[in-house]
Design a protein around this motif. Structure first.
Motif, PDB file in Angstrom:
ATOM      1  N   ALA A   1      12.087  62.170 100.320  1.00 20.33           N
ATOM      2  CA  ALA A   1      10.785  61.953 101.167  1.00 20.33           C
ATOM      3  C   ALA A   1      10.403  63.245 100.590  1.00 20.33           C
ATOM      4  O   ALA A   1       8.278  63.280 100.021  1.00 20.33           O
ATOM      5  CB  ALA A   1      10.929  62.439 102.914  1.00 20.33           C
TER       6      ALA A   1
ATOM      7  N   SER B   1      15.331  62.806 104.219  1.00 19.32           N
ATOM      8  CA  SER B   1      14.615  63.715 104.031  1.00 19.32           C
ATOM      9  C   SER B   1      14.126  64.710 102.144  1.00 19.32           C
ATOM     10  O   SER B   1      13.418  65.045 102.296  1.00 19.32           O
ATOM     11  CB  SER B   1      14.978  65.187 104.941  1.00 19.32           C
ATOM     12  OG  SER B   1      16.371  65.885 104.273  1.00 19.32           O
ATOM     13  N   ASP B   2      15.756  64.280 101.279  1.00 17.14           N
ATOM     14  CA  ASP B   2      15.109  64.544 100.363  1.00 17.14           C
ATOM     15  C   ASP B   2      14.899  63.379  99.250  1.00 17.14           C
ATOM     16  O   ASP B   2      13.096  63.919  98.632  1.00 17.14           O
ATOM     17  CB  ASP B   2      16.294  64.257  99.811  1.00 17.14           C
ATOM     18  CG  ASP B   2      16.479  64.741  98.249  1.00 17.14           C
ATOM     19  OD1 ASP B   2      15.603  65.772  97.739  1.00 17.14           O
ATOM     20  OD2 ASP B   2      17.103  64.657  97.346  1.00 17.14           O
TER      21      ASP B   2
ATOM     22  N   ASP C   1      20.737  60.184 108.474  1.00 19.56           N
ATOM     23  CA  ASP C   1      20.215  61.159 107.889  1.00 19.56           C
ATOM     24  C   ASP C   1      20.576  60.586 106.427  1.00 19.56           C
ATOM     25  O   ASP C   1      19.393  60.867 105.181  1.00 19.56           O
ATOM     26  CB  ASP C   1      20.729  62.664 107.945  1.00 19.56           C
ATOM     27  CG  ASP C   1      21.876  62.694 106.561  1.00 19.56           C
ATOM     28  OD1 ASP C   1      22.481  61.645 106.772  1.00 19.56           O
ATOM     29  OD2 ASP C   1      21.945  63.363 106.772  1.00 19.56           O
TER      30      ASP C   1
END
Length: 757
Positions: A108, A105-106, A132
């Motif tokens: 992205a 997520s970071d 994750d």
């Protein structure tokens, strides 16, 4: 000493704008090249690498596919080539600790610039389903995971094997062999997004989907027309060839919606005169409206036909087919329609015609400005008509010159990376390896995205590249990738595609062009094919970034052994040990590569045969060069809309962002800018420095929005605008493609402007 990567993403909210430049290269290019190289590599490594770029005993630049002459400069590279080498040969490293600290997520949420600046990936990493962040994985386990997912497919056609133009001939040949032995022709590649339109048009008209000129032809041309291309940024070493042509008396016409510094004046950093004064290149600048090229060449063809003695009647009679139908269509060309389509005035067209008629040897060069429109294929066919009329194919100093982007994109296609392979190629492959290749066509890039979106493809493997950032309709493409069971990327560095994953994901780190490649059979080299069909060796000279890296041929060979198992009789282990054994097989499968190992041992390599160029032999369905007669098309706009082209900044190569400036266009510190003619901007109420959202319009009625672009008043063609990709790929509909080639129409996007959201 090399510097550390940026810890945080630089702020790009307020790009600064100054005057555009009117010359390219020179001392600023030298200074910028050395600064970037020192930041990434340090001084000693900079000298160790840059002096080997594009040398006969060195490595091929991982940037563009522009060829080298027989005599090489000590510094045989350009500014962007130096940046490409520096980013690959960087001392920065991305280790498993990096992935532990940065969840997907970071990643992205980071810019492509930040991701690319982190350095070389040192170990294979795996993203398990539901996890994750990536974690370190052994090569053996990585191949097991791929084999598990491929083995679970209901059909081999549920797998997609994508290839970037950086991939060597040897690796590309092995990948297509593996895919076909596995049972699919799903072999999309970056050509699908760039010069597929060129290949489609040239194969139909002259029988070979490649350019027909050499460097020597450019040097001896009377007239060079450069259409839809910006060599100063995208192929800077081409400027040296244009300078040499000018010194021999050539005239140059550039046909572009934007003025480009590199075509105004080239300051050659290799000579004192170049550094101080430079050479003016353009003799005539036709500032054409986006998408008006077919109309321009059709009118020029009409005017040639109407000029007594202008047609090479002997060549037309002996070597062409379809002349009468073409001539009838050309006779219908209309001045008023052409001036509307092109935005040019009559005097400019007549000046171009005079230069055409004065030339006995004409070369037409082009790139994405011609290939990424709905009507790109008929546009390039019209360029061929233009050359055929005056016998300018198969004559020294004349011919077609589609300028390829990535360093081996043409070679990958030659090696069989194609979703629609010729039956003769498959027959030769099957005979050599005792396999039965599928005969039905596979997915190109656009169809692969649709298949992933619709659940018809479940495994995606990319040999290099940055698929998510290179493709159109970003939201649709990213959703399609996330719909996959497994995504696999063979990469040297981080990019956006690593943060847009299937349920499971792998990143497999590989050797770069600059790295030494030592296998069980000793030190290896690979080969590439440049934009003019010259095949040559590439040998890295640096210790690899990590002992955990595998070469591209080794990755494919081990993957094939894991997936196909003992039932495969293909000698994959032998191929990994000694790449000469791969070249032996290529020599028996691919025409033009006979005695491959013996010929590649010659310094500088060899040139592949090309019937139209070599002997005016045209391997088309008619046995001759084919004139064509398609209706003239050009984009039309509603009131309050502009036609947007996506393009590169000077600080990027394809999707790789080296920095946040575009020096030649006067842009600094940001990429979210849109270039609009001052008169169009005034009519639309867009003040210079204001911020706007770009919203594309297409027949599907879907709103596609690129928010927060700074308006820059810039001398574009009227009715046109320009902005950088990949930021604007979100505006290009997946189904908006060129007829025949299915290439995304990224150079003619209808947009409206709305207040920044």
């Amino acid at each position: 000493m090399a510097s550390k990567p940026p810890a945080g993403d630089p702020v790009q909210d307020a790009p600064r704008v100054g005057p555009a430049q009117h010359s390219a290269a020179g001392l600023p290019a030298v200074a910028h090249s050395l600064r970037v190289a020192q930041q990434q590599m340090g001084l000693r490594r900079t000298a160790q690498t840059l002096l080997k770029v594009n040398q006969k005993d060195g490595f091929d630049c991982p940037g563009c596919a522009w060829p080298e002459g027989d005599k090489r400069h000590t510094a045989e590279f350009c500014e962007n080539g130096a940046k490409a080498v520096a980013e690959e040969a960087t001392l920065r490293r991305v280790t498993p600790d990096f992935f532990a600290a940065h969840p997907v997520s970071d990643l992205a949420g980071r810019s492509g610039y930040w991701l690319g600046q982190q350095g070389r990936i040192t170990q294979p990493v795996y993203l398990p389903e539901g996890a994750d962040r990536y974690e370190a994985v052994t090569w053996e386990r990585a191949f097991e995971i791929i084999a598990e997912e491929l083995g679970a497919l209901a059909s081999p056609d549920e797998a997609v094997f994508y290839t970037s133009g950086r991939t060597s001939n040897e690796a590309a040949f092995l990948l297509q062999l593996f895919a076909r032995e596995f049972g699919t022709n799903n072999l999309p590649d970056c050509s699908n997004m760039c010069h597929e339109s060129s290949g489609s048009a040239l194969t139909e008209t002259i029988g070979v989907g490649k350019g027909s000129v050499s460097l020597e032809d450019l040097h001896h041309a009377d007239l060079i027309i450069i259409a839809g291309q910006n060599p100063g940024t995208n192929h800077p070493r081409m400027l040296s060839a244009l300078e040499q042509a000018k010194s021999a008396g050539a005239k140059i016409i550039s046909v572009n919606p934007l003025p480009e510094a590199g075509l105004e004046r080239f300051k050659n950093p290799q000579t004192p005169h170049g550094m101080l004064k430079g050479t003016a290149l353009n003799d005539l600048f036709l500032q054409i409206r986006i998408g008006g090229d077919q109309a321009l060449f059709r009118l020029l063809n009409k005017l040639i036909l109407e000029t007594e003695g202008a047609v090479d009647e002997t060549f037309v009679a002996e070597h062409t087919h379809g002349y009468e139908e073409f001539a009838a269509a050309a006779a219908e060309a209309d001045w008023d329609e052409t001036l509307t389509a092109t935005g040019l005035d009559r005097a400019a067209v007549e000046e171009a015609l005079a230069m055409v008629l004065a030339s006995q040897r004409t070369v037409v060069c082009w790139a994405m400005g011609l290939t990424q429109h709905k009507h790109s294929v008929p546009t390039i066919r019209e360029v061929v008509n233009f050359l055929l009329l005056r016998g300018n194919i198969g004559r020294p100093g004349a011919g077609v010159c589609p300028v390829r982007g990535h360093s081996n994109v043409q070679g990958d296609r030659t090696m069989g990376i194609f979703e629609r392979p010729a039956p003769a190629f498959l027959d030769a492959l099957d005979k050599e390896f005792g396999i039965t290749s599928p005969r039905h066509h596979g997915y190109d890039v656009v169809r692969a995205i649709r298949a992933l979106r619709d659940g018809d493809a479940k495994v995606f493997l990319a040999m290099g590249g940055n698929f998510v950032a290179a493709t159109p309709d970003t939201d649709v493409t990213e959703a399609a990738m996330r719909n996959a069971r497994l995504t696999v990327h063979v990469s040297t560095k981080l990019n956006r595609s690593h943060a847009v994953t299937g349920a499971r994901a792998l990143i497999l780190p590989t050797l770069g062009r600059t790295d030494k490649d030592v296998q069980a059979g000793g030190k290896q080299f690979v080969t590439v094919e440049d934009s003019m069909s010259k095949v040559h060796a590439s040998r890295g000279n640096l210790t690899p970034a990590s002992p955990h890296l595998l070469s591209e041929p080794a990755i494919v060979a081990r993957l094939a052994r894991s997936v196909l198992g003992p039932g495969s009789t293909t000698p994959w282990e032998e191929f990994e040990k000694d790449y000469a054994t791969i070249r032996d097989r290529i020599s028996r499968v691919v025409p033009g590569f006979e005695n491959f190992n013996a010929r590649i041992a010659h310094p500088g390599g060899f040139t592949l045969p090309h019937g139209p160029r070599d002997s005016r032999r045209f391997p088309t369905t008619t046995g001759k060069a084919n004139f064509t007669a398609a209706p003239v098309e050009f984009p039309e706009l509603s009131e309050g809309r502009l036609l947007l082209q996506t393009l590169r900044s000077h600080d990027q190569y394809n999707t790789t962002i080296y920095g946040l400036d575009d020096r030649y266009r006067g842009i600094k510190g940001g990429r979210r800018v849109v270039l609009v003619h001052p008169d169009d901007a005034t009519a639309l109420g867009l003040a210079d420095g204001s911020y706007t959202d770009l919203v594309s319009e297409w027949k599907d009625g879907v709103e596609r929005r690129a928010p927060g672009f700074r308006v820059v008043h810039y001398p574009t063609a009227r009715g046109c605008a320009a902005a950088y990709y990949p930021e604007t790929n979100v505006l290009v509909p997946l189904d908006s493609t060129a007829d025949t080639s299915n290439t995304p129409a990224s150079k003619s996007v209808v947009v409206r402007f709305e207040p920044a959201s």
